[in-house]
Design an enzyme around this catalytic site. Structure first.
Site, short mmCIF file in Angstrom:
data_model
loop_
_atom_site.label_atom_id
_atom_site.label_comp_id
_atom_site.label_asym_id
_atom_site.label_seq_id
_atom_site.Cartn_x
_atom_site.Cartn_y
_atom_site.Cartn_z
N TRP A 19 -0.12 1.51 -3.11
CA TRP A 19 -0.21 2.18 -1.80
C TRP A 19 -1.53 1.86 -1.09
O TRP A 19 -1.80 2.45 -0.05
CB TRP A 19 -0.08 3.69 -1.99
CG TRP A 19 1.18 4.09 -2.69
CD1 TRP A 19 2.40 4.34 -2.10
CD2 TRP A 19 1.38 4.27 -4.10
NE1 TRP A 19 3.33 4.67 -3.05
CE2 TRP A 19 2.74 4.64 -4.30
CE3 TRP A 19 0.54 4.17 -5.22
CZ2 TRP A 19 3.27 4.89 -5.56
CZ3 TRP A 19 1.07 4.41 -6.47
CH2 TRP A 19 2.42 4.77 -6.64
N ASP A 20 -2.34 0.96 -1.65
CA ASP A 20 -3.67 0.68 -1.11
C ASP A 20 -4.52 1.94 -1.10
O ASP A 20 -5.28 2.21 -0.17
CB ASP A 20 -3.57 0.08 0.30
CG ASP A 20 -4.84 -0.66 0.70
OD1 ASP A 20 -5.70 -0.91 -0.17
OD2 ASP A 20 -4.99 -0.99 1.89
N TYR A 21 -4.41 2.72 -2.17
CA TYR A 21 -5.20 3.93 -2.33
C TYR A 21 -6.50 3.64 -3.10
O TYR A 21 -6.93 4.44 -3.92
CB TYR A 21 -4.39 5.01 -3.04
CG TYR A 21 -3.40 5.74 -2.16
CD1 TYR A 21 -3.59 5.84 -0.78
CD2 TYR A 21 -2.29 6.35 -2.71
CE1 TYR A 21 -2.68 6.51 0.01
CE2 TYR A 21 -1.38 7.04 -1.92
CZ TYR A 21 -1.58 7.11 -0.55
OH TYR A 21 -0.68 7.80 0.23
N ASP A 22 -7.09 2.47 -2.82
CA ASP A 22 -8.37 2.16 -3.46
C ASP A 22 -9.41 3.20 -3.06
O ASP A 22 -9.27 3.90 -2.06
CB ASP A 22 -8.82 0.74 -3.08
CG ASP A 22 -8.78 0.48 -1.58
OD1 ASP A 22 -8.45 1.40 -0.82
OD2 ASP A 22 -9.07 -0.65 -1.18
#
Length: 835
Positions: A498-501
């Site tokens: 989810w590109d939850y970096d």
């Protein structure tokens, strides 16, 4: 008596035609929505409007009566579906009430028509309702104050992180590190500007850097202030020193970064100030046990006596005080803080190239856009790896250099987590391994640096990732700076697609517990969760639980059954529903509702889907992003601004992506001129490209599909995690459909990037929102008590400092292409009148 009863009455017929046409549009679009499983209201209302219009054209009294029934039904439906939510009223009522005025005006013209007095009275009442509704836009909504704000002096969150550098214990009038000091609390002890006098704040001086961009702008810079000087970097990494009191330029150093090196955004969030210790070595010692060879966490950070080899520049007093800056083309630059001249004893003539042993690195793929961190004379840097291009992108390896000599001491690659020794020869660090693009934080006393890690390359496809990558990606990793090996870590999203970096810089504090204060680390996340850890050991100080999350999607075997949730505090919003869809009219609202029905959405962590679009909420812009949070250590209050915007995503099969011409940037003909991150990214080396509609915009208006607010700011009691006040953040003055700057000053709550600074004067200073304003907010009430319009977007963290006995507020206003705020090159300071 009715004014006309004939069938050829033009005004009445015209109104009838308008009502019928709107009814037809309602019925067609509403029927489509109903067929997708959405609300039946629009179809039913459309049929009612269609019949009402036909009756009005024919001069039938029933046309007015039927329209009144549609209005009544719409009011009841609005109250049932939107309740007291003002923003929900607009698309449900604007067209219906607007047409209702016209119907009331022609009501006397139908057969057996209504009296003029009653009809015109109803028309007037509807106009009053519409005008009153517009006026309500200027009333703050969703502003809550559930708990009182603690008094100053009621808490003590300040913490000890050593005594090696000025940033460990900042002088009251200085701002010697990106987060204010090495604890990154973003707090100023200055109180010269306070709630009683802030209304008198005015511009003291403005400086123009000259580094203006037409594409990918967004420097996101927070300068440093040390002694009499301010230090900052520009979009293309020009390092500048200014006189802190006058704004006069002392010097500038241009590392000659090519425009081709700009990644997604030309960001240089900050520089790093360092003083070479007497004798060229640190004075602290580390203690404890080192991690094992697999990189598994053991106990506290470890190491031997922290003596440092003195290199050929250690005693070069011309560079005893230096500024370090990372560049967009992957270099670390060291310059003399007094002159701006390169520190010849550092690396190769004042610079080192972090790309060594990374293999092929096309321009823009490896960029340092955050300030490096120095712990025990070890200069630690991560870097951005250009998102969305290739699975085999360059490594995200973290490197630690001798801050005096530039010698590479260790390199930690999440693809080989048990190894700290740098690679030599032709060996290459793991391609595509997780990187750290944001700002770390360090503790000189413990000898630990805390890394908010990103994801492996190809954000939205996880099958090719190694076991090690899956373990360390999207994690907070505490590294021992004496070895470059992990002491402990915690993962905030398992197998992240989810590109939850981790984008926020953590903050260090003494966290209050029943057993007394504990040296702690506070970590905000894009999902909205806030975590608190014992920073020595990684032990959570507030419980964290694994909760079930949606399964399935394009890689069902890759999805984990649970994800971590903090029980401390969360900025996460309630799940979206069809009723949350929005627009200026019912028609764009119906379009958004139809998009909702067509997508897969089952709450947070809905997996990527190859068969249909899926909704990600919150989107990759947070929650909390690189602006992070600010702490008032004397009150025990945290200030967090946040975003409330979804993304509307779809996985695009490789064959289709090739047809679209979605190839890695270096293969594009005619160059790449930017766009939202993830908008048509190829993800070469995986079966799917990714197309992200960031913020979930309606393509023909540019407005967001979700109803306001889109951003907020909140005060939280650090000890209890309870909300003290919460409010929408940002006005509509610079926003509107089709990119029009509406100029409307009402608070709508806009997307925002950049954080706050809190002062002992009881104020919060923040820009960040897309309305191009910088504000002072009263920390006790949450009310805005001062504001000023910036000449460009203020997507950066401000700072507060003192020079020559005068207190200043500074903001770098360069705008941001993603936030669609104007580009600029302004360094602006404010102060009270100098009397």
């Amino acid at each position: 008596m009715a004014e006309s009863t004939g069938t050829r009455d033009f005004p009445r017929a015209l109104v009838g035609v308008l009502v019928a046409l709107f009814g037809l549009a309602f019925a067609l679009q509403g029927g489509w929505l109903a067929s997708l499983g959405g609300s039946w209201y629009y179809l039913i209302a459309g049929l009612g409007l269609l019949l009402s219009g036909a009756l009005l054209i024919g001069g039938r009294r029933a046309g007015v009566t039927l329209y009144a029934l549609v209005v009544a039904g719409t009011l009841l439906w609005t109250l049932w579906e939107a309740g007291a939510d003002y923003w929900g009223w607009i698309p449900r009522l604007d067209v219906i009430l607007g047409l209702g005025v016209l119907v009331a005006l022609v009501a006397p013209r139908v057969r057996d028509g209504f009296g003029k007095g009653a009809s015109f009275g109803v028309a007037g009442l509807l106009v009053v309702v519409i005008v009153a509704g517009l006026g309500l836009a200027f009333v703050p909504f969703d502003f809550v104050r559930p708990n009182p704000v603690p008094e100053a002096g009621s808490a003590a969150l300040a913490t000890t992180v050593g005594n090696d550098q000025p940033a460990d214990n900042p002088a009251p009038g200085d701002w010697p590190a990106y987060g204010g000091g090495n604890s990154a609390q973003r707090f100023s002890p200055l109180d010269g500007i306070n709630r009683d006098n802030v209304a008198g704040l005015e511009r003291a001086w403005t400086y123009r850097t000259g580094d203006l961009l037409e594409e990918r702008w967004g420097a996101e810079t927070t300068p440093l202030k040390v002694g009499d000087d301010v230090f900052l970097c520009t979009s293309r990494n020009i390092v500048i020193s200014l006189d802190a009191a006058s704004g006069e330029e002392n010097w500038r150093y241009d590392p000659q970064v090519s425009k081709d090196a700009i990644p997604y955004t030309a960001a240089c969030r900050g520089v790093t100030y360092y003083e070479v210790p007497p004798g060229g070595h640190a004075g602290n010692e580390a203690g404890g046990d080192a991690p094992d060879n697999d990189g598994d966490p053991l106990v506290a950070a470890s190491g031997e006596a922290a003596g440092r080899r003195v290199g050929n520049g250690a005693d070069d007093r011309a560079c005893a005080k230096r500024i370090f800056s990372g560049t967009l083309d992957g270099r670390l630059i060291a310059v003399d803080a007094a002159t701006g001249e390169p520190c010849q004893g550092f690396g190769d003539g004042g610079q080192v190239d972090i790309k060594k042993n990374m293999g092929e690195t096309p321009p823009g793929y490896v960029s340092i856009n955050s300030a490096p961190v120095i712990v025990r004379d070890t200069l630690v840097t991560g870097h951005q790896v250009l998102d969305g291009q290739r699975r085999d992108a360059p490594s995200g390896v973290i490197k630690g250099f001798d801050a005096i000599t530039g010698e590479l001491k260790w390199a930690w690659d999440a693809g080989r987590p048990g190894r700290g020794e740098p690679l030599t020869g032709d060996d290459t660090y793991t391609r595509g391994s997780p990187n750290m693009w944001t700002t770390a934080v360090g503790d000189n006393q413990l000898g630990l640096v805390y890394l908010p890690m990103g994801n492996s390359a190809a954000d939205y496809w996880s099958t090719p990732r190694s076991k090690a990558e899956n373990k360390w990606a999207t994690s907070l990793v505490a590294l021992d700076v004496s070895t470059g090996k992990p002491a402990w870590h915690f993962q905030t999203a398992h197998k992240d697609v989810w590109d939850y970096d981790l984008g926020s810089q953590p903050s260090l504090l003494d966290f209050p517990t029943d057993d007394g204060p504990v040296p702690a680390l506070l970590l905000p996340t894009k999902q909205g969760g806030l975590y608190v850890f014992n920073r020595r050991t990684g032990e959570p100080l507030v419980d964290i639980e694994e909760r079930p999350v949606p399964q399935g999607g394009a890689e069902p075997e890759q999805r984990t059954a649970t994800q971590p949730y903090s029980n401390y505090h969360s900025l996460q919003q309630p799940d979206l529903t069809p009723a949350d869809m929005w627009g200026m009219t019912p028609f764009d609202q119906m379009y958004c509702r139809a998009q909702f029905q067509k997508a897969d959405y089952r709450g947070m962590y809905t997996p990527p889907n190859a068969d249909r679009p899926w909704i990600e909420f919150t989107g990759y812009n947070g929650g909390s992003d690189w602006g992070s949070v600010a702490l008032d250590p004397n009150r025990g209050v945290m200030i967090a601004n946040y975003n409330i915007t979804p993304n509307y995503n779809r996985l695009v099969p490789r064959e289709k992506a090739n047809e679209y011409g979605w190839v890695p940037r270096e293969e594009k003909e005619g160059g790449d001129h930017g766009g939202a991150e993830g908008q048509g990214d190829p993800q070469a080396g995986t079966p799917y490209a990714i197309d992200v509609n960031a913020g979930w915009r309606v393509k023909w208006t540019g407005l967001l599909c979700k109803q306001p607010p889109y951003g907020g700011i909140r005060a939280v009691d650090v000890k209890t995690g309870k909300t003290l006040w919460d409010r929408p953040f940002g006005t509509a003055r610079a926003n509107g459909p089709w990119g029009i700057r509406s100029g409307l000053p009402f608070t709508i709550g806009t997307p925002n990037n950049g954080g706050a600074v809190v002062t002992a004067g009881g104020l919060i200073f923040i820009a960040a929102a897309t309305d191009d304003l910088i504000r002072a907010i009263d920390i006790e009430t949450g009310e805005t008590v001062w504001r000023d319009a910036l000449p460009a977007g203020g997507q950066a963290n401000p700072l507060v400092y003192e020079a020559d006995g005068r207190q200043y507020l500074m903001i770098v206003a360069t705008g941001h292409h993603f936030m669609e705020t104007p580009s600029g090159d302004y360094v602006i300071t404010y102060a009270l009148p100098d009397r």
